[in-house]
Design a protein around this motif. Structure first.
Motif, PDB file in Angstrom:
ATOM      1  N   SER A 126      24.431  -2.637  -6.199  1.00  0.00           N
ATOM      2  CA  SER A 126      24.384  -1.370  -5.480  1.00  0.00           C
ATOM      3  C   SER A 126      24.296  -1.610  -3.981  1.00  0.00           C
ATOM      4  CB  SER A 126      23.171  -0.544  -5.932  1.00  0.00           C
ATOM      5  OG  SER A 126      23.339  -0.090  -7.245  1.00  0.00           O
ATOM      6  N   SER A 127      25.167  -0.958  -3.234  1.00  0.00           N
ATOM      7  CA  SER A 127      25.147  -1.086  -1.788  1.00  0.00           C
ATOM      8  C   SER A 127      23.916  -0.386  -1.228  1.00  0.00           C
ATOM      9  CB  SER A 127      26.412  -0.455  -1.194  1.00  0.00           C
ATOM     10  OG  SER A 127      26.444   0.941  -1.474  1.00  0.00           O
ATOM     11  N   GLU A 128      23.627  -0.651   0.032  1.00  0.00           N
ATOM     12  CA  GLU A 128      22.539   0.078   0.674  1.00  0.00           C
ATOM     13  C   GLU A 128      22.943   1.535   0.844  1.00  0.00           C
ATOM     14  OE1 GLU A 128      21.071  -1.534   4.261  1.00  0.00           O
ATOM     15  OE2 GLU A 128      20.304  -3.366   3.340  1.00  0.00           O
ATOM     16  N   MET A 129      21.942   2.402   0.889  1.00  0.00           N
ATOM     17  CA  MET A 129      22.206   3.820   1.096  1.00  0.00           C
ATOM     18  C   MET A 129      22.948   4.029   2.408  1.00  0.00           C
ATOM     19  SD  MET A 129      20.991   6.284  -0.999  1.00  0.00           S
ATOM     20  CE  MET A 129      20.260   7.560  -0.001  1.00  0.00           C
ATOM     21  N   SER A 130      24.010   4.822   2.340  1.00  0.00           N
ATOM     22  CA  SER A 130      24.817   5.060   3.531  1.00  0.00           C
ATOM     23  C   SER A 130      25.700   6.280   3.292  1.00  0.00           C
ATOM     24  CB  SER A 130      25.687   3.837   3.838  1.00  0.00           C
ATOM     25  OG  SER A 130      26.606   3.610   2.777  1.00  0.00           O
ATOM     26  N   ASP A 131      26.496   6.599   4.287  1.00  0.00           N
ATOM     27  CA  ASP A 131      27.494   7.653   4.152  1.00  0.00           C
ATOM     28  C   ASP A 131      28.620   7.124   3.263  1.00  0.00           C
ATOM     29  OD1 ASP A 131      29.528   9.489   4.393  1.00  0.00           O
ATOM     30  OD2 ASP A 131      29.492   9.578   6.582  1.00  0.00           O
ATOM     31  N   VAL A 132      28.782   7.703   2.076  1.00  0.00           N
ATOM     32  CA  VAL A 132      29.820   7.250   1.145  1.00  0.00           C
ATOM     33  C   VAL A 132      30.923   8.300   0.995  1.00  0.00           C
ATOM     34  CG1 VAL A 132      28.369   5.644  -0.152  1.00  0.00           C
ATOM     35  CG2 VAL A 132      28.407   8.063  -0.806  1.00  0.00           C
ATOM     36  N   SER A 133      31.037   9.159   1.996  1.00  0.00           N
ATOM     37  CA  SER A 133      31.998  10.264   1.918  1.00  0.00           C
ATOM     38  C   SER A 133      33.442   9.777   1.850  1.00  0.00           C
ATOM     39  CB  SER A 133      31.822  11.207   3.109  1.00  0.00           C
ATOM     40  OG  SER A 133      32.002  10.527   4.338  1.00  0.00           O
ATOM     41  N   GLU A 134      33.730   8.618   2.458  1.00  0.00           N
ATOM     42  CA  GLU A 134      35.110   8.122   2.458  1.00  0.00           C
ATOM     43  C   GLU A 134      35.607   7.895   1.036  1.00  0.00           C
ATOM     44  OE1 GLU A 134      37.829   4.481   4.299  1.00  0.00           O
ATOM     45  OE2 GLU A 134      35.749   4.739   4.944  1.00  0.00           O
ATOM     46  N   VAL A 135      34.756   7.318   0.194  1.00  0.00           N
ATOM     47  CA  VAL A 135      35.133   7.092  -1.206  1.00  0.00           C
ATOM     48  C   VAL A 135      34.977   8.378  -2.015  1.00  0.00           C
ATOM     49  CG1 VAL A 135      34.562   5.829  -3.319  1.00  0.00           C
ATOM     50  CG2 VAL A 135      34.582   4.643  -1.118  1.00  0.00           C
ATOM     51  N   TRP A 136      33.875   9.078  -1.819  1.00  0.00           N
ATOM     52  CA  TRP A 136      33.601  10.318  -2.553  1.00  0.00           C
ATOM     53  C   TRP A 136      34.743  11.324  -2.405  1.00  0.00           C
ATOM     54  CZ3 TRP A 136      29.519  11.636  -5.702  1.00  0.00           C
ATOM     55  CH2 TRP A 136      29.349  13.001  -5.996  1.00  0.00           C
ATOM     56  N   ASN A 137      35.249  11.457  -1.190  1.00  0.00           N
ATOM     57  CA  ASN A 137      36.255  12.483  -0.907  1.00  0.00           C
ATOM     58  C   ASN A 137      37.682  12.065  -1.233  1.00  0.00           C
ATOM     59  OD1 ASN A 137      34.333  14.340   0.005  1.00  0.00           O
ATOM     60  ND2 ASN A 137      34.409  13.544   2.098  1.00  0.00           N
ATOM     61  N   LEU A 138      37.864  10.860  -1.773  1.00  0.00           N
ATOM     62  CA  LEU A 138      39.211  10.465  -2.190  1.00  0.00           C
ATOM     63  C   LEU A 138      39.772  11.426  -3.231  1.00  0.00           C
ATOM     64  CD1 LEU A 138      38.860   6.570  -2.459  1.00  0.00           C
ATOM     65  CD2 LEU A 138      40.268   7.848  -0.821  1.00  0.00           C
ATOM     66  N   VAL A 139      38.883  12.052  -3.977  1.00  0.00           N
ATOM     67  CA  VAL A 139      39.333  12.991  -5.003  1.00  0.00           C
ATOM     68  C   VAL A 139      40.019  14.206  -4.381  1.00  0.00           C
ATOM     69  CG1 VAL A 139      37.219  14.379  -5.158  1.00  0.00           C
ATOM     70  CG2 VAL A 139      38.613  14.035  -7.190  1.00  0.00           C
ATOM     71  N   GLU A 140      39.635  14.554  -3.151  1.00  0.00           N
ATOM     72  CA  GLU A 140      40.226  15.721  -2.493  1.00  0.00           C
ATOM     73  C   GLU A 140      41.707  15.510  -2.203  1.00  0.00           C
ATOM     74  OE1 GLU A 140      38.467  18.361  -2.271  1.00  0.00           O
ATOM     75  OE2 GLU A 140      36.598  17.382  -2.904  1.00  0.00           O
ATOM     76  N   ARG A 141      42.097  14.257  -2.007  1.00  0.00           N
ATOM     77  CA  ARG A 141      43.500  13.939  -1.725  1.00  0.00           C
ATOM     78  C   ARG A 141      44.188  13.324  -2.949  1.00  0.00           C
ATOM     79  NH1 ARG A 141      40.352  12.108   2.346  1.00  0.00           N
ATOM     80  NH2 ARG A 141      40.566   9.916   1.733  1.00  0.00           N
ATOM     81  N   GLY A 142      43.470  13.332  -4.066  1.00  0.00           N
ATOM     82  CA  GLY A 142      44.020  12.749  -5.278  1.00  0.00           C
ATOM     83  C   GLY A 142      44.853  13.741  -6.068  1.00  0.00           C
ATOM     84  N   GLU A 143      45.443  13.244  -7.133  1.00  0.00           N
ATOM     85  CA  GLU A 143      46.228  14.091  -8.034  1.00  0.00           C
ATOM     86  C   GLU A 143      45.474  14.243  -9.351  1.00  0.00           C
ATOM     87  OE1 GLU A 143      50.593  14.349 -10.250  1.00  0.00           O
ATOM     88  OE2 GLU A 143      50.313  13.043  -8.509  1.00  0.00           O
ATOM     89  N   LYS A 144      45.151  15.476  -9.674  1.00  0.00           N
ATOM     90  CA  LYS A 144      44.452  15.733 -10.933  1.00  0.00           C
ATOM     91  C   LYS A 144      45.426  15.535 -12.091  1.00  0.00           C
ATOM     92  CE  LYS A 144      41.897  19.299 -13.445  1.00  0.00           C
ATOM     93  NZ  LYS A 144      41.371  20.691 -13.403  1.00  0.00           N
ATOM     94  N   ILE A 145      45.042  14.647 -13.017  1.00  0.00           N
ATOM     95  CA  ILE A 145      45.902  14.342 -14.156  1.00  0.00           C
ATOM     96  C   ILE A 145      45.622  15.275 -15.325  1.00  0.00           C
ATOM     97  CG2 ILE A 145      46.618  12.564 -15.789  1.00  0.00           C
ATOM     98  CD1 ILE A 145      47.413  12.047 -12.869  1.00  0.00           C
ATOM     99  N   THR A 146      44.335  15.459 -15.634  1.00  0.00           N
ATOM    100  CA  THR A 146      43.986  16.310 -16.767  1.00  0.00           C
ATOM    101  C   THR A 146      42.487  16.584 -16.766  1.00  0.00           C
ATOM    102  OG1 THR A 146      44.293  16.598 -19.173  1.00  0.00           O
ATOM    103  CG2 THR A 146      43.496  14.459 -18.425  1.00  0.00           C
TER     104      THR A 146
END
Length: 225
Positions: free
Chosen positions: A136-156
């Protein structure tokens, strides 16, 4: 001082919570594929795991940890740390599909356990998150990875059952726009509704090292031969 205290609690609690989730193993379900089909497994522990954020700070602030390489299932949904912090988890799976970039795939991952009533899971193909840290990484801003879903393609959207394998068809048209130059695709799974008024609604999904690799997530190519 308070921030350091929370960091220690959260990192320890995430690991502890995941260990608890893996303690009960349901009856193994069959998920064999024909021997003449291509099977692409997660290659390393850093290619699966996920991102966990402090629920009470969402959505304005995405503060949490990245984690890969665990030999325990990854918890997708809402749960609580040992220190009482409410957490939300999203799973990540990366696959090297070099040589098959123009193919469609079936994604396979085992739902090891289900807690509470988490509802449906959404499956996305996202831009590559990169390899996840083995601890586990140290606590930090993880929005870059978290928000990848916003630009992703929903499959199902799927409704997993405890102890059963999840299978998801991913069309070649979706692969084309998300595969990296190095041949990787990345899948993210999250609850359809992450705003449940609960902190014990989640799915525990298998990882590369879970049960000594006996339930590795993988891709298959339908009708490959």
């Amino acid at each position: 001082m308070r921030r350091e205290y929370i960091i220690g609690l959260l990192i320890g609690a995430v690991i502890f919570s995941i260990l608890l989730a893996g303690c009960e193993e349901n009856q193994e379900s069959s998920n064999e594929i024909p021997s003449n089909q291509v099977k692409i497994e997660v290659k390393t522990g850093g290619d699966d795991g996920g991102v966990v954020a402090l629920t009470d700070l969402l959505p304005e602030t995405v503060f949490g940890v990245l984690n890969g390489g665990s030999d325990q299932p990854f918890m997708v949904g809402l749960f609580t740390s040992g220190g009482g912090d409410n957490l939300t988890g999203r799973a990540i799976y990366r696959f090297d599909i070099s040589g098959y970039e123009n193919k469609g795939f079936i994604f396979h991952v085992k739902c090891v356990d289900k807690s509470g009533n988490p509802g449906d899971l959404e499956v996305y193909l996202i831009n590559d998150s990169g390899s996840l840290p083995s601890t586990s990484s140290e606590m930090s801003d993880v929005s870059e990875v978290w928000n990848l879903v916003e630009r992703g393609e929903k499959i199902t959207t799927v409704a997993p059952s405890s102890g059963q394998w999840i299978t998801v068809d991913i069309p070649s048209s979706a692969i084309e726009s998300k595969v990296t130059e190095s041949g990787y695709i990345t899948i993210m799974l999250k609850l359809k509704n992450e705003d449940l008024s609960s902190n014990m609604d989640y799915y525990s999904l298998s990882t590369y090292e879970y049960l000594q690799g006996s339930a590795k997530p993988y891709l298959s190519i339908p009708g490959a031969f």
